[in-house]
Write a protein that holds these residues in place. Structure first.
Motif, PDB file in Angstrom:
ATOM      1  N   LYS A  24       0.709  -1.733  -0.089  1.00  0.00           N
ATOM      2  CA  LYS A  24      -0.016  -0.150  -0.256  1.00  0.00           C
ATOM      3  C   LYS A  24       0.993   1.409  -0.228  1.00  0.00           C
ATOM      4  N   ASN A  25       1.542   1.186   1.035  1.00  0.00           N
ATOM      5  CA  ASN A  25       2.626   2.002   0.994  1.00  0.00           C
ATOM      6  C   ASN A  25       3.885   2.765  -0.010  1.00  0.00           C
ATOM      7  N   ILE A  26       4.224   1.971  -1.825  1.00  0.00           N
ATOM      8  CA  ILE A  26       4.388   2.339  -2.811  1.00  0.00           C
ATOM      9  C   ILE A  26       3.127   2.716  -3.509  1.00  0.00           C
ATOM     10  N   LYS A  27       3.757   3.557  -4.252  1.00  0.00           N
ATOM     11  CA  LYS A  27       3.231   4.309  -5.432  1.00  0.00           C
ATOM     12  C   LYS A  27       3.508   3.753  -7.278  1.00  0.00           C
ATOM     13  N   ALA A  28       1.918   3.186  -7.782  1.00  0.00           N
ATOM     14  CA  ALA A  28       2.769   2.324  -8.212  1.00  0.00           C
ATOM     15  C   ALA A  28       1.025   2.757  -9.493  1.00  0.00           C
ATOM     16  N   GLU A  29       1.076   2.157 -10.398  1.00  0.00           N
ATOM     17  CA  GLU A  29       0.390   2.402 -11.324  1.00  0.00           C
ATOM     18  C   GLU A  29       0.176   1.356 -12.677  1.00  0.00           C
ATOM     19  N   LYS A  30      -1.081   1.056 -12.710  1.00  0.00           N
ATOM     20  CA  LYS A  30      -0.820  -0.752 -14.192  1.00  0.00           C
ATOM     21  C   LYS A  30      -0.829   1.033 -15.425  1.00  0.00           C
ATOM     22  N   SER A  32      -0.515   1.696 -19.047  1.00  0.00           N
ATOM     23  CA  SER A  32      -1.592   1.404 -20.460  1.00  0.00           C
ATOM     24  C   SER A  32      -1.467   0.265 -21.603  1.00  0.00           C
ATOM     25  N   LEU A  33       0.000   0.677 -20.738  1.00  0.00           N
ATOM     26  CA  LEU A  33       0.882  -0.471 -22.122  1.00  0.00           C
ATOM     27  C   LEU A  33       0.438  -2.146 -21.227  1.00  0.00           C
ATOM     28  N   SER A  34      -0.461  -2.274 -20.032  1.00  0.00           N
ATOM     29  CA  SER A  34      -0.637  -3.259 -20.216  1.00  0.00           C
ATOM     30  C   SER A  34      -1.693  -4.274 -20.904  1.00  0.00           C
ATOM     31  N   SER A  35      -1.515  -5.642 -21.444  1.00  0.00           N
ATOM     32  CA  SER A  35      -2.084  -6.429 -22.273  1.00  0.00           C
ATOM     33  C   SER A  35      -1.999  -8.297 -21.791  1.00  0.00           C
ATOM     34  N   PRO A  36      -3.093  -9.299 -22.504  1.00  0.00           N
ATOM     35  CA  PRO A  36      -3.115  -9.774 -21.894  1.00  0.00           C
ATOM     36  C   PRO A  36      -1.666 -10.493 -21.595  1.00  0.00           C
ATOM     37  N   ASP A  37      -2.135 -11.591 -20.257  1.00  0.00           N
ATOM     38  CA  ASP A  37      -0.335 -11.800 -19.901  1.00  0.00           C
ATOM     39  C   ASP A  37       0.755 -10.876 -19.783  1.00  0.00           C
ATOM     40  N   ILE A  38       0.578 -10.017 -19.448  1.00  0.00           N
ATOM     41  CA  ILE A  38       1.470  -8.650 -19.805  1.00  0.00           C
ATOM     42  C   ILE A  38       1.222  -7.892 -18.798  1.00  0.00           C
ATOM     43  N   LEU A  39       1.472  -7.139 -17.258  1.00  0.00           N
ATOM     44  CA  LEU A  39       1.219  -6.463 -16.800  1.00  0.00           C
ATOM     45  C   LEU A  39       2.486  -5.714 -16.637  1.00  0.00           C
ATOM     46  N   VAL A  40       1.830  -4.386 -17.212  1.00  0.00           N
ATOM     47  CA  VAL A  40       3.191  -3.253 -17.321  1.00  0.00           C
ATOM     48  C   VAL A  40       2.991  -2.176 -15.328  1.00  0.00           C
ATOM     49  N   ILE A  41       3.075  -2.786 -14.884  1.00  0.00           N
ATOM     50  CA  ILE A  41       3.905  -1.455 -13.130  1.00  0.00           C
ATOM     51  C   ILE A  41       4.481   0.122 -13.276  1.00  0.00           C
ATOM     52  N   ASP A  42       3.735   0.758 -13.393  1.00  0.00           N
ATOM     53  CA  ASP A  42       4.608   2.610 -13.192  1.00  0.00           C
ATOM     54  C   ASP A  42       4.514   2.635 -12.018  1.00  0.00           C
ATOM     55  N   LEU A  43       6.210   2.677 -11.635  1.00  0.00           N
ATOM     56  CA  LEU A  43       6.421   3.268 -10.210  1.00  0.00           C
ATOM     57  C   LEU A  43       7.633   4.288 -10.189  1.00  0.00           C
ATOM     58  N   GLY A  44       7.282   5.166 -11.010  1.00  0.00           N
ATOM     59  CA  GLY A  44       7.928   6.390 -11.057  1.00  0.00           C
ATOM     60  C   GLY A  44       8.764   6.312 -11.653  1.00  0.00           C
ATOM     61  N   GLY A  45      10.152   6.491 -10.802  1.00  0.00           N
ATOM     62  CA  GLY A  45      11.050   5.727 -11.717  1.00  0.00           C
ATOM     63  C   GLY A  45      11.790   4.484 -12.207  1.00  0.00           C
ATOM     64  N   VAL A  46      11.177   3.537 -12.370  1.00  0.00           N
ATOM     65  CA  VAL A  46      11.312   2.371 -12.957  1.00  0.00           C
ATOM     66  C   VAL A  46       9.656   1.321 -13.177  1.00  0.00           C
ATOM     67  N   TRP A  47       9.960   1.070 -14.166  1.00  0.00           N
ATOM     68  CA  TRP A  47       8.370   0.052 -15.153  1.00  0.00           C
ATOM     69  C   TRP A  47       9.311  -1.527 -14.653  1.00  0.00           C
ATOM     70  N   ILE A  48       8.244  -1.734 -13.991  1.00  0.00           N
ATOM     71  CA  ILE A  48       7.981  -3.788 -13.835  1.00  0.00           C
ATOM     72  C   ILE A  48       7.340  -4.078 -14.393  1.00  0.00           C
ATOM     73  N   ILE A  49       7.670  -5.155 -15.457  1.00  0.00           N
ATOM     74  CA  ILE A  49       7.064  -5.909 -16.594  1.00  0.00           C
ATOM     75  C   ILE A  49       6.607  -7.615 -15.685  1.00  0.00           C
ATOM     76  N   ASN A  50       5.350  -7.280 -15.334  1.00  0.00           N
ATOM     77  CA  ASN A  50       5.366  -8.965 -15.441  1.00  0.00           C
ATOM     78  C   ASN A  50       4.807  -9.591 -16.539  1.00  0.00           C
ATOM     79  N   ALA A  51       5.022 -10.618 -17.459  1.00  0.00           N
ATOM     80  CA  ALA A  51       5.071 -11.710 -18.594  1.00  0.00           C
ATOM     81  C   ALA A  51       4.489 -13.104 -18.082  1.00  0.00           C
ATOM     82  N   TYR A  52       3.709 -12.975 -18.938  1.00  0.00           N
ATOM     83  CA  TYR A  52       3.569 -14.877 -19.122  1.00  0.00           C
ATOM     84  C   TYR A  52       3.591 -15.036 -21.019  1.00  0.00           C
TER      85      TYR A  52
END
Length: 172
Positions: A24-30, A32-52
């Motif tokens: 909860k204390n981490i500012k993160a936004e899903k 719009s680059l996300s798509s089925p089986d690819i979740l893109v999280i914007d943490l401000g200075g870092v992109w995290i991509i979780n993919a299958y």
């Protein structure tokens, strides 16, 4: 955060997608680059991509217009274009095998229990080289057993799950 697959009537069983748990204390936004089986999280200075990425020959390949492997490569490129100052972390089940090969000469040496290299694995290595992405699996940066198998199936073991980071994050 969740990115689910769309429902397809002709399929018997509906399942799949990716998710990430964020404190909860981490500012993160899903993104719009996300798509089925690819979740893109914007943490401000870092992109995290979780993919299958579906296995080659999977009967579920038709759930999207663009194969998940191609979509992931496109998403990595888009993240780098949208904001080139952001660092990138990719956590994925790539269903690709790369042995203990390194993608570029200055990449840290890797070890792997899995010595097989697949066509998809070669493509994956090429993308890492082109985008200066460091593969954490099998390097001294891997906290668990370096190069350990990540998939244990009835037909054998393999390394198909990977963590990639921007070269600047890994001090490669």
């Amino acid at each position: 955060m969740v990115e689910s697959r769309k429902t397809v009537e002709k399929w018997e069983h509906q399942h799949g997608g990716v998710c990430a748990f964020v404190c909860k204390n981490i500012k993160a936004e899903k993104s719009s680059l996300s798509s089925p089986d690819i979740l893109v999280i914007d943490l401000g200075g870092v992109w995290i991509i979780n993919a299958y990425i579906l296995p080659v020959g999977s009967r579920f390949l038709g759930f999207t217009d663009i194969p998940s492997e191609d979509k992931l490569l496109e998403t990595i490129q888009l993240c780098m274009v949208v904001d080139a100052t952001k660092k990138l972390i990719v956590a994925m089940d790539a269903n690709a095998r790369i042995g203990d090969v390194i993608p570029y000469p200055l990449h840290p040496q890797r070890v792997s229990q899995d010595k097989i290299i697949t066509t998809r694995g070669r493509r994956f290595l090429k993308v890492c080289a082109e985008r200066n992405l460091c593969i954490i699996n099998g390097t001294s940066k891997e906290i668990s057993t370096q190069g350990a198998y990540t998939s244990h199936q009835h037909n054998g073991k393999a390394v198909v799950d990977y963590i990639l980071v921007s070269e600047s994050m890994s001090h490669c």
